[in-house]
Design an enzyme around this catalytic site. Structure first.
Site, short mmCIF file in Angstrom:
data_model
loop_
_atom_site.label_atom_id
_atom_site.label_comp_id
_atom_site.label_asym_id
_atom_site.label_seq_id
_atom_site.Cartn_x
_atom_site.Cartn_y
_atom_site.Cartn_z
N LYS A 133 51.19 18.18 58.86
CA LYS A 133 52.17 18.47 57.82
C LYS A 133 52.16 17.36 56.80
O LYS A 133 51.97 16.19 57.14
CB LYS A 133 53.57 18.59 58.43
CG LYS A 133 54.70 18.69 57.41
CD LYS A 133 56.08 18.68 58.08
CE LYS A 133 57.19 18.64 57.05
NZ LYS A 133 58.53 18.67 57.64
N GLU A 183 71.48 15.82 54.41
CA GLU A 183 70.76 15.40 55.62
C GLU A 183 71.17 14.02 56.12
O GLU A 183 70.95 13.02 55.45
CB GLU A 183 69.25 15.42 55.36
CG GLU A 183 68.42 15.11 56.60
CD GLU A 183 66.95 15.45 56.45
OE1 GLU A 183 66.21 15.25 57.42
OE2 GLU A 183 66.55 15.94 55.37
#
Length: 376
Positions: A133, A183
């Site tokens: 990723k 977050e």
């Protein structure tokens, strides 16, 4: 009423505004989880000096950049005041001056075609051995007719995003970093810590409740997004285990929302004697902001992104001299400098990523700050 050089941070745990600056801490945070590192040593000395100067319960506040080899933007304030998020919002509203920013030029960096080419190259790289990723990002640069008032922008940001980790950070160059991050990187009180990593995003449909629910359900069922999320959570589990006497990681993610987006989230918690800033330095940047494995992802980012992220994709928060505190990821954010505003958004790229979908996802993320500026 907060001064223009005040730091503020709001969260469900503790919201505060600071006043003054006792000293700045610019040492890069690389290796900051190690108490013998230059960063940890400077922080310990700064806390000691602050207590010697009569600051009874010193805090360190500010921001750490995406690349922890670069200088930190941290300082120990002369004083701080705890208050509710509503009180913080009221302070910014009362101290705002001037009208809403008046943009005269907006530039996307990179533009659509270059960004989608970046994503295609990133997705191709993740299909090869060695990288699973990579997170790729883009910017919007806005020039205004006059310098925006950061307090006015902050007041509108908090009104539109009351449930976020809202932050206002005065920078050493006279600029301001502010945002509404969804977050939580890490929070710690006593020996207990928690984290809420996000990876996997879908745009909400606020005009149709049924379609909005379906968008969330589709995100939860997406193999691509579940894979991206699992890479983040598994890496964080491995990083935290050496410093945690107890660690709880959910087997599957849950759904959370912001005013405009659905996210996959995993509520991690545990116990540790390490300070919150040591845990933050250990985790940052997570694969949600860089990719996995970290070093390979960082090399790919350096080769593909046509800019230095600086503080974007970094972390922002506070830590007291007992190791308690809270750090959020610097997303859904803007940097104000004179007449200029810079916005940032990124997306996780895996083998199944679609360049057009990632352009739309980053556009939705940029919408948080564009809405605040009246540009969306």
């Amino acid at each position: 009423m907060p001064a223009k050089d005040s730091f503020s941070f709001t969260s469900p745990l503790r919201s505060l505004i600071t006043s003054g600056c006792f000293c700045r801490i610019t040492t890069p945070a690389q290796g900051g989880a190690d108490p013998r590192s230059p960063f940890s040593q400077q922080l310990a000395e700064a806390f000691h000096s602050a207590r010697q100067a009569g600051i009874a319960h010193p805090l360190v506040v500010g921001a750490i950049p995406f690349d922890t080899r670069h200088p930190s933007e941290l300082f120990i304030p002369q004083s701080h005041q705890e208050m509710t998020p509503d009180q913080v919002a009221g302070h910014f509203k009362a101290s705002a001056t001037g009208p809403q920013p008046e943009p005269v030029l907006k530039v996307e960096i990179p533009g659509h075609d270059v960004f989608t080419q970046m994503v295609a190259r990133g997705a191709s790289a993740t299909r090869q051995p060695g990288i699973d990723k990579v997170v790729l990002s883009r910017l919007i640069d806005i020039r205004c007719a006059s310098a925006p008032d950061s307090h006015g922008v902050m007041a509108r940001l908090m009104a539109q995003n009351p449930g976020s980790f809202n932050f206002h950070v005065p920078l050493s160059d006279g600029g301001t970093l502010l945002g509404a991050s969804p977050e939580l990187l890490v929070r710690k009180t006593g020996t207990l810590f928690s984290s809420l990593p996000l990876a996997g995003t879908a745009r909400r449909n606020l005009s149709d409740a049924r379609e909005d629910t379906r968008a969330g359900e589709a995100l939860m069922a997406s193999a691509k997004d579940r894979h991206e999320h699992a890479l983040v959570v598994n890496a964080m589990r491995q990083q935290l285990q050496p410093l945690a006497s107890c660690l709880n990681v959910p087997a599957a993610p849950s759904l959370i929302t912001t005013p405009t987006l659905w996210h996959l989230a995993s509520a991690i918690d545990g116990e540790s004697t390490a300070s919150v800033l040591a845990l933050a330095c250990l985790l940052h940047p997570t694969p949600a902001l860089s990719g996995f494995p970290h070093q390979q992802a960082m090399q790919l980012i350096a080769g593909l992104e046509p800019f230095d992220r600086g503080l974007f994709g970094g972390i922002v928060g506070w830590c007291d001299d007992q190791g308690n505190g809270e750090w959020a990821v610097t997303i859904r954010s803007a940097r104000l400098s004179g007449e200029h505003i810079r916005l940032f958004a990124g997306a996780g790229i895996v083998p199944d990523s679609s360049p057009e979908s990632e352009w739309r996802e980053t556009g939705a993320k940029l919408g948080t700050m564009l809405n605040v500026l009246g540009l969306n």
